[in-house]
Scaffold this motif. Sequence first.
Motif, PDB file in Angstrom:
ATOM      1  N   THR A   1       0.802  -1.135  -0.027  1.00 50.90           N
ATOM      2  CA  THR A   1      -0.056   0.143   0.083  1.00 50.90           C
ATOM      3  C   THR A   1       0.982   1.406  -0.070  1.00 50.90           C
ATOM      4  O   THR A   1       0.592   2.211  -0.707  1.00 50.90           O
ATOM      5  CB  THR A   1      -0.919   0.023   1.284  1.00 50.90           C
ATOM      6  OG1 THR A   1      -1.677  -1.375   1.240  1.00 50.90           O
ATOM      7  CG2 THR A   1      -1.762   1.248   1.310  1.00 50.90           C
TER       8      THR A   1
ATOM      9  N   ILE B   1      -8.381   1.954  -1.853  1.00 54.28           N
ATOM     10  CA  ILE B   1      -9.036   0.811  -1.022  1.00 54.28           C
ATOM     11  C   ILE B   1     -10.117   0.045  -1.936  1.00 54.28           C
ATOM     12  O   ILE B   1     -10.680  -1.062  -1.618  1.00 54.28           O
ATOM     13  CB  ILE B   1      -9.963   1.239  -0.003  1.00 54.28           C
ATOM     14  CG1 ILE B   1     -11.063   2.483  -0.423  1.00 54.28           C
ATOM     15  CG2 ILE B   1      -9.221   2.031   1.127  1.00 54.28           C
ATOM     16  CD1 ILE B   1     -12.093   2.774   0.651  1.00 54.28           C
TER      17      ILE B   1
ATOM     18  N   THR C   1     -10.915  -6.450  -2.595  1.00 53.59           N
ATOM     19  CA  THR C   1     -10.237  -5.314  -2.300  1.00 53.59           C
ATOM     20  C   THR C   1     -10.165  -5.068  -0.643  1.00 53.59           C
ATOM     21  O   THR C   1     -10.693  -5.946  -0.111  1.00 53.59           O
ATOM     22  CB  THR C   1     -11.664  -3.951  -2.663  1.00 53.59           C
ATOM     23  OG1 THR C   1     -12.659  -4.167  -1.884  1.00 53.59           O
ATOM     24  CG2 THR C   1     -11.732  -4.467  -4.292  1.00 53.59           C
ATOM     25  N   PRO C   2      -9.301  -4.227  -0.402  1.00 48.48           N
ATOM     26  CA  PRO C   2      -9.390  -3.906   1.173  1.00 48.48           C
ATOM     27  C   PRO C   2     -10.581  -3.538   1.660  1.00 48.48           C
ATOM     28  O   PRO C   2     -11.102  -4.135   2.867  1.00 48.48           O
ATOM     29  CB  PRO C   2      -8.178  -2.743   1.265  1.00 48.48           C
ATOM     30  CG  PRO C   2      -7.325  -2.699   0.022  1.00 48.48           C
ATOM     31  CD  PRO C   2      -8.480  -3.299  -1.058  1.00 48.48           C
ATOM     32  N   LEU C   3     -11.453  -2.758   0.941  1.00 43.87           N
ATOM     33  CA  LEU C   3     -12.631  -2.447   1.553  1.00 43.87           C
ATOM     34  C   LEU C   3     -13.678  -3.759   1.740  1.00 43.87           C
ATOM     35  O   LEU C   3     -14.365  -3.934   2.778  1.00 43.87           O
ATOM     36  CB  LEU C   3     -13.611  -1.574   0.742  1.00 43.87           C
ATOM     37  CG  LEU C   3     -14.925  -1.190   1.072  1.00 43.87           C
ATOM     38  CD1 LEU C   3     -14.927  -0.454   2.382  1.00 43.87           C
ATOM     39  CD2 LEU C   3     -15.722  -0.320  -0.045  1.00 43.87           C
TER      40      LEU C   3
ATOM     41  N   PHE D   1     -12.358  -5.846   4.800  1.00 40.80           N
ATOM     42  CA  PHE D   1     -12.702  -5.047   6.011  1.00 40.80           C
ATOM     43  C   PHE D   1     -14.137  -5.443   6.383  1.00 40.80           C
ATOM     44  O   PHE D   1     -14.524  -5.594   7.427  1.00 40.80           O
ATOM     45  CB  PHE D   1     -12.373  -3.596   5.980  1.00 40.80           C
ATOM     46  CG  PHE D   1     -12.707  -2.898   6.979  1.00 40.80           C
ATOM     47  CD1 PHE D   1     -11.963  -3.009   8.269  1.00 40.80           C
ATOM     48  CD2 PHE D   1     -13.800  -1.979   7.182  1.00 40.80           C
ATOM     49  CE1 PHE D   1     -12.200  -2.313   9.408  1.00 40.80           C
ATOM     50  CE2 PHE D   1     -13.851  -1.205   8.319  1.00 40.80           C
ATOM     51  CZ  PHE D   1     -13.397  -1.526   9.467  1.00 40.80           C
TER      52      PHE D   1
ATOM     53  N   PHE E   1      -7.551   7.881  -2.139  1.00 45.86           N
ATOM     54  CA  PHE E   1      -7.807   6.975  -1.160  1.00 45.86           C
ATOM     55  C   PHE E   1      -8.847   6.113  -1.688  1.00 45.86           C
ATOM     56  O   PHE E   1      -8.673   4.743  -1.284  1.00 45.86           O
ATOM     57  CB  PHE E   1      -8.370   7.661   0.144  1.00 45.86           C
ATOM     58  CG  PHE E   1      -8.538   6.954   1.286  1.00 45.86           C
ATOM     59  CD1 PHE E   1      -7.688   6.153   2.090  1.00 45.86           C
ATOM     60  CD2 PHE E   1      -9.940   6.800   1.490  1.00 45.86           C
ATOM     61  CE1 PHE E   1      -7.950   5.240   3.103  1.00 45.86           C
ATOM     62  CE2 PHE E   1     -10.650   5.849   2.569  1.00 45.86           C
ATOM     63  CZ  PHE E   1      -9.575   5.218   3.341  1.00 45.86           C
TER      64      PHE E   1
ATOM     65  N   ARG F   1      -6.476  -7.189  -4.485  1.00 40.67           N
ATOM     66  CA  ARG F   1      -5.333  -7.388  -3.997  1.00 40.67           C
ATOM     67  C   ARG F   1      -4.893  -8.797  -4.101  1.00 40.67           C
ATOM     68  O   ARG F   1      -5.771  -9.689  -3.592  1.00 40.67           O
ATOM     69  CB  ARG F   1      -4.875  -6.973  -2.516  1.00 40.67           C
ATOM     70  CG  ARG F   1      -5.070  -5.493  -2.407  1.00 40.67           C
ATOM     71  CD  ARG F   1      -3.994  -4.593  -2.850  1.00 40.67           C
ATOM     72  NE  ARG F   1      -4.562  -3.211  -2.867  1.00 40.67           N
ATOM     73  CZ  ARG F   1      -4.191  -2.218  -2.262  1.00 40.67           C
ATOM     74  NH1 ARG F   1      -3.649  -2.566  -0.851  1.00 40.67           N
ATOM     75  NH2 ARG F   1      -4.659  -0.893  -2.194  1.00 40.67           N
TER      76      ARG F   1
END
Length: 60
Positions: free
Chosen positions: A5, A35, A46-48, A51, A31, A39
């Motif tokens: 990142t 997100i 996605t990181p979103l 999460f 940003f 990845r």
Amino acid sequence: MNENTNGRTRRFWPKGFDISVLSEQKIEDRFLLLILTPRNVLAGLTPLEAFIGKSVALII
């Protein structure tokens, strides 16, 4: 994943870049792009998505 990142962030803003010249909207846009990029380390999520635990489909 943090180093990855950081590298992605540096593509937008190299070390030493004066971030104070950017608008808040420009920073938020980058940003959001970070997100919402899938990845490999997250198995294509996605990181979103990782999460919140749900898939997110966006049409931009």
